[in-house]
Design a protein around this motif. Structure first.
Motif, mmCIF file in Angstrom:
data_model
loop_
_atom_site.group_PDB
_atom_site.id
_atom_site.type_symbol
_atom_site.label_atom_id
_atom_site.label_comp_id
_atom_site.label_asym_id
_atom_site.label_seq_id
_atom_site.Cartn_x
_atom_site.Cartn_y
_atom_site.Cartn_z
ATOM 1 N N ASP A 16 12.321 18.673 56.112
ATOM 2 C CA ASP A 16 11.047 18.508 55.391
ATOM 3 C C ASP A 16 10.743 19.740 54.543
ATOM 4 O O ASP A 16 10.330 19.621 53.382
ATOM 5 N N PHE A 17 10.950 20.921 55.126
ATOM 6 C CA PHE A 17 10.685 22.150 54.383
ATOM 7 C C PHE A 17 11.603 22.248 53.165
ATOM 8 O O PHE A 17 11.150 22.590 52.073
ATOM 9 N N ALA A 18 12.885 21.966 53.344
ATOM 10 C CA ALA A 18 13.830 22.035 52.223
ATOM 11 C C ALA A 18 13.425 21.064 51.113
ATOM 12 O O ALA A 18 13.509 21.398 49.926
ATOM 13 N N GLN A 74 13.719 33.551 57.384
ATOM 14 C CA GLN A 74 13.189 34.847 56.970
ATOM 15 C C GLN A 74 13.424 35.085 55.475
ATOM 16 O O GLN A 74 12.592 35.677 54.796
ATOM 17 N N GLU A 75 14.555 34.634 54.966
ATOM 18 C CA GLU A 75 14.885 34.797 53.552
ATOM 19 C C GLU A 75 13.888 34.059 52.655
ATOM 20 O O GLU A 75 13.568 34.515 51.556
ATOM 21 N N CYS A 76 13.395 32.928 53.117
ATOM 22 C CA CYS A 76 12.457 32.145 52.311
ATOM 23 C C CYS A 76 11.099 32.833 52.139
ATOM 24 O O CYS A 76 10.408 32.603 51.144
ATOM 25 N N VAL A 77 10.730 33.684 53.078
ATOM 26 C CA VAL A 77 9.411 34.322 53.041
ATOM 27 C C VAL A 77 9.208 35.147 51.770
ATOM 28 O O VAL A 77 8.227 34.935 51.048
ATOM 29 N N PRO A 78 10.095 36.095 51.432
ATOM 30 C CA PRO A 78 9.865 36.853 50.195
ATOM 31 C C PRO A 78 10.024 36.014 48.937
ATOM 32 O O PRO A 78 9.392 36.309 47.917
ATOM 33 N N LEU A 79 10.834 34.970 49.005
ATOM 34 C CA LEU A 79 10.981 34.096 47.834
ATOM 35 C C LEU A 79 9.659 33.396 47.535
ATOM 36 O O LEU A 79 9.238 33.298 46.370
ATOM 37 N N LEU A 80 8.992 32.928 48.582
ATOM 38 C CA LEU A 80 7.671 32.318 48.392
ATOM 39 C C LEU A 80 6.649 33.347 47.924
ATOM 40 O O LEU A 80 5.781 33.042 47.102
ATOM 41 N N ALA A 91 -2.310 29.782 46.302
ATOM 42 C CA ALA A 91 -2.436 30.364 47.644
ATOM 43 C C ALA A 91 -2.371 29.305 48.741
ATOM 44 O O ALA A 91 -1.767 29.531 49.794
ATOM 45 N N VAL A 92 -2.977 28.155 48.511
ATOM 46 C CA VAL A 92 -2.992 27.096 49.528
ATOM 47 C C VAL A 92 -1.569 26.591 49.779
ATOM 48 O O VAL A 92 -1.137 26.452 50.935
ATOM 49 N N ALA A 93 -0.817 26.325 48.716
ATOM 50 C CA ALA A 93 0.562 25.849 48.863
ATOM 51 C C ALA A 93 1.428 26.923 49.521
ATOM 52 O O ALA A 93 2.251 26.617 50.393
ATOM 53 N N HIS A 94 1.239 28.169 49.122
ATOM 54 C CA HIS A 94 1.990 29.272 49.722
ATOM 55 C C HIS A 94 1.735 29.343 51.219
ATOM 56 O O HIS A 94 2.673 29.437 52.019
ATOM 57 N N ASP A 95 0.468 29.305 51.601
ATOM 58 C CA ASP A 95 0.114 29.417 53.017
ATOM 59 C C ASP A 95 0.653 28.239 53.823
ATOM 60 O O ASP A 95 1.102 28.412 54.962
ATOM 61 N N LYS A 96 0.628 27.056 53.246
ATOM 62 C CA LYS A 96 1.144 25.874 53.934
ATOM 63 C C LYS A 96 2.649 25.993 54.169
ATOM 64 O O LYS A 96 3.141 25.734 55.267
ATOM 65 N N ALA A 100 4.746 26.571 57.745
ATOM 66 C CA ALA A 100 5.875 25.733 58.166
ATOM 67 C C ALA A 100 7.060 26.603 58.560
ATOM 68 O O ALA A 100 7.734 26.332 59.564
ATOM 69 N N LEU A 101 7.309 27.669 57.805
ATOM 70 C CA LEU A 101 8.397 28.583 58.134
ATOM 71 C C LEU A 101 8.150 29.278 59.471
ATOM 72 O O LEU A 101 9.079 29.450 60.266
ATOM 73 N N GLU A 102 6.913 29.679 59.710
ATOM 74 C CA GLU A 102 6.587 30.334 60.980
ATOM 75 C C GLU A 102 6.850 29.398 62.156
ATOM 76 O O GLU A 102 7.394 29.816 63.186
ATOM 77 N N GLU A 103 6.483 28.136 61.989
ATOM 78 C CA GLU A 103 6.716 27.158 63.051
ATOM 79 C C GLU A 103 8.213 26.940 63.283
ATOM 80 O O GLU A 103 8.678 26.899 64.427
ATOM 81 N N ILE A 104 8.964 26.813 62.212
ATOM 82 C CA ILE A 104 10.409 26.614 62.324
ATOM 83 C C ILE A 104 11.052 27.831 62.996
ATOM 84 O O ILE A 104 11.923 27.682 63.857
ATOM 85 N N ALA A 105 10.613 29.025 62.631
ATOM 86 C CA ALA A 105 11.161 30.246 63.234
ATOM 87 C C ALA A 105 10.900 30.281 64.736
ATOM 88 O O ALA A 105 11.796 30.623 65.524
#
Length: 120
Positions: A16-18, A74-80, A91-96, A100-105
């Motif tokens: 879903d994230f991808a 972790q790589e996706c975090v700085p890209l976002l 900001a809303v899309a970024h935070d969402k 999702a990345l935090e949950e997956i991690a």
């Protein structure tokens, strides 16, 4: 008949994230192809490494691929973060997406810890 990894919630969330990251990257204007490409590759790497790790026979191999998947999270975090700073997402899309990345991690960490607890 589905592959075993397709039943994993973490795999489903990674796909879903991808999908969300790819949809976002498709909207990047000209000149940000480098960022779009890296975001698509890193986001797809999460689910791909979960799948590949699940297909391995040894616990060490599975753990290695799940660790690589976590690294891709972790790589996706700085890209976002760069996409946000460049005004490519709000900001809303970024935070969402970051949530999702935090949950997956967290789920990947649990999967790795669960392997450590198993005998085989």
């Amino acid at each position: 008949m589905p592959f075993a990894f397709e039943k994993l919630l973490v795999y489903q969330k990674a796909v879903d994230f991808a999908d969300q990251a790819t949809a976002l990257a498709e909207q990047f204007p000209r000149g940000f192809g480098y960022l779009a490409d890296q975001l698509c590759r890193a986001s797809l790497s999460i689910s791909a490494n979960i799948a590949e790790g699940n297909g391995r026979f040894t616990k060490a191999e599975r753990k290695n691929f799940f660790g690589i998947a976590r690294g891709s999270v972790q790589e996706c975090v700085p890209l976002l973060a760069v996409a946000r700073r460049r005004g490519l997402l709000d900001a809303v899309a970024h935070d969402k997406l970051k949530s999702a990345l935090e949950e997956i991690a967290r789920m990947l960490s649990g999967l790795i810890k669960g392997l450590d607890k198993r005998d085989t």
